[in-house]
Design a protein around this motif. Structure first.
Motif, PDB file in Angstrom:
ATOM      1  N   SER A   6     -16.630  -7.038  -5.594  1.00  0.00           N
ATOM      2  CA  SER A   6     -17.435  -5.972  -6.184  1.00  0.00           C
ATOM      3  C   SER A   6     -17.136  -5.880  -7.676  1.00  0.00           C
ATOM      4  CB  SER A   6     -17.141  -4.637  -5.507  1.00  0.00           C
ATOM      5  OG  SER A   6     -15.782  -4.273  -5.702  1.00  0.00           O
ATOM      6  N   GLY A   7     -17.907  -5.053  -8.371  1.00  0.00           N
ATOM      7  CA  GLY A   7     -17.649  -4.796  -9.773  1.00  0.00           C
ATOM      8  C   GLY A   7     -18.608  -5.458 -10.748  1.00  0.00           C
ATOM      9  N   GLY A   8     -19.501  -6.290 -10.239  1.00  0.00           N
ATOM     10  CA  GLY A   8     -20.462  -6.928 -11.123  1.00  0.00           C
ATOM     11  C   GLY A   8     -21.496  -5.940 -11.635  1.00  0.00           C
ATOM     12  N   GLY A   9     -22.299  -6.404 -12.570  1.00  0.00           N
ATOM     13  CA  GLY A   9     -23.337  -5.551 -13.116  1.00  0.00           C
ATOM     14  C   GLY A   9     -23.945  -6.151 -14.355  1.00  0.00           C
ATOM     15  N   LEU A  10     -24.739  -5.346 -15.032  1.00  0.00           N
ATOM     16  CA  LEU A  10     -25.405  -5.748 -16.266  1.00  0.00           C
ATOM     17  C   LEU A  10     -24.652  -5.144 -17.443  1.00  0.00           C
ATOM     18  CD1 LEU A  10     -27.767  -6.947 -17.896  1.00  0.00           C
ATOM     19  CD2 LEU A  10     -29.017  -4.817 -17.447  1.00  0.00           C
ATOM     20  N   VAL A  11     -24.176  -5.995 -18.339  1.00  0.00           N
ATOM     21  CA  VAL A  11     -23.447  -5.542 -19.512  1.00  0.00           C
ATOM     22  C   VAL A  11     -23.990  -6.247 -20.742  1.00  0.00           C
ATOM     23  CG1 VAL A  11     -21.341  -5.020 -18.224  1.00  0.00           C
ATOM     24  CG2 VAL A  11     -21.666  -7.298 -19.234  1.00  0.00           C
ATOM     25  N   GLN A  12     -23.569  -5.773 -21.902  1.00  0.00           N
ATOM     26  CA  GLN A  12     -23.976  -6.399 -23.147  1.00  0.00           C
ATOM     27  C   GLN A  12     -22.897  -7.365 -23.630  1.00  0.00           C
ATOM     28  OE1 GLN A  12     -24.883  -3.128 -25.804  1.00  0.00           O
ATOM     29  NE2 GLN A  12     -27.015  -3.111 -25.142  1.00  0.00           N
ATOM     30  N   ALA A  13     -23.312  -8.302 -24.440  1.00  0.00           N
ATOM     31  CA  ALA A  13     -22.366  -9.241 -25.017  1.00  0.00           C
ATOM     32  C   ALA A  13     -21.261  -8.488 -25.749  1.00  0.00           C
ATOM     33  CB  ALA A  13     -23.078 -10.196 -25.970  1.00  0.00           C
ATOM     34  N   GLY A  14     -20.019  -8.935 -25.529  1.00  0.00           N
ATOM     35  CA  GLY A  14     -18.875  -8.279 -26.135  1.00  0.00           C
ATOM     36  C   GLY A  14     -18.200  -7.255 -25.245  1.00  0.00           C
ATOM     37  N   ASP A  15     -18.896  -6.844 -24.194  1.00  0.00           N
ATOM     38  CA  ASP A  15     -18.329  -5.873 -23.263  1.00  0.00           C
ATOM     39  C   ASP A  15     -17.288  -6.511 -22.362  1.00  0.00           C
ATOM     40  OD1 ASP A  15     -21.318  -3.835 -22.607  1.00  0.00           O
ATOM     41  OD2 ASP A  15     -19.909  -3.894 -24.301  1.00  0.00           O
ATOM     42  N   SER A  16     -16.576  -5.652 -21.641  1.00  0.00           N
ATOM     43  CA  SER A  16     -15.609  -6.097 -20.646  1.00  0.00           C
ATOM     44  C   SER A  16     -16.071  -5.643 -19.261  1.00  0.00           C
ATOM     45  CB  SER A  16     -14.221  -5.516 -20.935  1.00  0.00           C
ATOM     46  OG  SER A  16     -13.717  -5.990 -22.171  1.00  0.00           O
ATOM     47  N   LEU A  17     -15.578  -6.360 -18.270  1.00  0.00           N
ATOM     48  CA  LEU A  17     -15.912  -6.041 -16.889  1.00  0.00           C
ATOM     49  C   LEU A  17     -14.732  -6.446 -16.021  1.00  0.00           C
ATOM     50  CD1 LEU A  17     -18.535  -4.875 -15.627  1.00  0.00           C
ATOM     51  CD2 LEU A  17     -19.207  -7.223 -15.101  1.00  0.00           C
ATOM     52  N   ARG A  18     -14.429  -5.653 -15.003  1.00  0.00           N
ATOM     53  CA  ARG A  18     -13.370  -6.024 -14.073  1.00  0.00           C
ATOM     54  C   ARG A  18     -13.941  -6.161 -12.671  1.00  0.00           C
ATOM     55  NH1 ARG A  18      -7.846  -2.757 -12.487  1.00  0.00           N
ATOM     56  NH2 ARG A  18      -9.345  -1.509 -11.304  1.00  0.00           N
ATOM     57  N   LEU A  19     -13.820  -7.329 -12.117  1.00  0.00           N
ATOM     58  CA  LEU A  19     -14.238  -7.579 -10.751  1.00  0.00           C
ATOM     59  C   LEU A  19     -13.064  -7.379  -9.805  1.00  0.00           C
ATOM     60  CD1 LEU A  19     -16.369 -10.824 -11.221  1.00  0.00           C
ATOM     61  CD2 LEU A  19     -17.020  -8.441 -11.579  1.00  0.00           C
ATOM     62  N   SER A  20     -13.372  -6.919  -8.599  1.00  0.00           N
ATOM     63  CA  SER A  20     -12.355  -6.716  -7.573  1.00  0.00           C
ATOM     64  C   SER A  20     -12.703  -7.521  -6.341  1.00  0.00           C
ATOM     65  CB  SER A  20     -12.266  -5.232  -7.200  1.00  0.00           C
ATOM     66  OG  SER A  20     -11.959  -4.425  -8.311  1.00  0.00           O
ATOM     67  N   CYS A  21     -11.683  -7.926  -5.635  1.00  0.00           N
ATOM     68  CA  CYS A  21     -11.881  -8.612  -4.362  1.00  0.00           C
ATOM     69  C   CYS A  21     -10.844  -8.073  -3.392  1.00  0.00           C
ATOM     70  CB  CYS A  21     -11.734 -10.121  -4.521  1.00  0.00           C
ATOM     71  SG  CYS A  21     -11.925 -11.039  -2.972  1.00  0.00           S
ATOM     72  N   VAL A  22     -11.322  -7.381  -2.373  1.00  0.00           N
ATOM     73  CA  VAL A  22     -10.441  -6.836  -1.349  1.00  0.00           C
ATOM     74  C   VAL A  22     -10.375  -7.816  -0.183  1.00  0.00           C
ATOM     75  CG1 VAL A  22     -10.035  -4.939   0.248  1.00  0.00           C
ATOM     76  CG2 VAL A  22     -11.019  -4.487  -2.016  1.00  0.00           C
ATOM     77  N   HIS A  23      -9.176  -8.186   0.206  1.00  0.00           N
ATOM     78  CA  HIS A  23      -9.001  -9.086   1.351  1.00  0.00           C
ATOM     79  C   HIS A  23      -8.415  -8.312   2.521  1.00  0.00           C
ATOM     80  CE1 HIS A  23      -4.622  -9.464   0.604  1.00  0.00           C
ATOM     81  NE2 HIS A  23      -4.955  -9.446  -0.663  1.00  0.00           N
ATOM     82  N   SER A  24      -8.853  -8.683   3.719  1.00  0.00           N
ATOM     83  CA  SER A  24      -8.376  -8.005   4.921  1.00  0.00           C
ATOM     84  C   SER A  24      -8.386  -8.973   6.091  1.00  0.00           C
ATOM     85  CB  SER A  24      -9.262  -6.794   5.229  1.00  0.00           C
ATOM     86  OG  SER A  24     -10.591  -7.196   5.477  1.00  0.00           O
ATOM     87  N   GLY A  25      -7.706  -8.583   7.141  1.00  0.00           N
ATOM     88  CA  GLY A  25      -7.753  -9.346   8.384  1.00  0.00           C
ATOM     89  C   GLY A  25      -6.664 -10.370   8.563  1.00  0.00           C
ATOM     90  N   ARG A  26      -5.766 -10.453   7.600  1.00  0.00           N
ATOM     91  CA  ARG A  26      -4.703 -11.466   7.732  1.00  0.00           C
ATOM     92  C   ARG A  26      -3.363 -10.780   7.945  1.00  0.00           C
ATOM     93  NH1 ARG A  26      -2.742 -16.381   7.384  1.00  0.00           N
ATOM     94  NH2 ARG A  26      -0.878 -16.840   6.167  1.00  0.00           N
TER      95      ARG A  26
END
Length: 124
Positions: A6-26
């Motif tokens: 999750s965490g994607g989206g539409l941003v402008q050049a120069g911006d920052s973004l943080r994506l997350s990945c939750v793992h489960s089941g192990r």
């Protein structure tokens, strides 16, 4: 093992973004995790990889020195921090886990499980 990015989206050049990945089941050791990206009509490219305990992080050329991978194991989450984004970073970003195999070069075939991907769009 289930992966939810999750965490994607539409941003402008120069911006920052943080994506997350939750793992489960192990049970047992936490999985080693990787990030990849795939632009339309292009092959999936290795962004980076973090070992199961976070001791080592490896980056591919796609990280361009502006991306950082980390993990918060109390939350079963791996992050991809992306700074100074450029339009050419537009892609679907995938997280992936190695459970049985071994990381060597960041080839997608090394990973056993994949998340569904999250779209990142960078406008100029």
């Amino acid at each position: 093992v289930q992966l939810q990015a999750s965490g994607g989206g539409l941003v402008q050049a120069g911006d920052s973004l943080r994506l997350s990945c939750v793992h489960s089941g192990r049970t047992g050791n936490r999985p080693a995790m990787g990030w990849f990206r795939q632009a339309p009509g292009k092959e999936r490219k290795f962004v980076g990889h973090i070992t199961w305990n976070g001791d080592h992080v490896y980056y591919g050329n796609s990280a361009e020195g502006r991306f950082t991978i980390s993990r918060a194991d109390t939350e079963n989450t791996v992050y991809l921090q992306m700074d100074s984004l450029k339009p050419e970073n537009t892609a679907i970003y995938y997280c992936a886990a190695i459970v049985w195999g071994r990381f060597t070069r960041g080839n997608p075939n090394e990973y056993d499980y994949w998340g569904q991907g999250t779209q990142v769009t960078v406008s100029s």
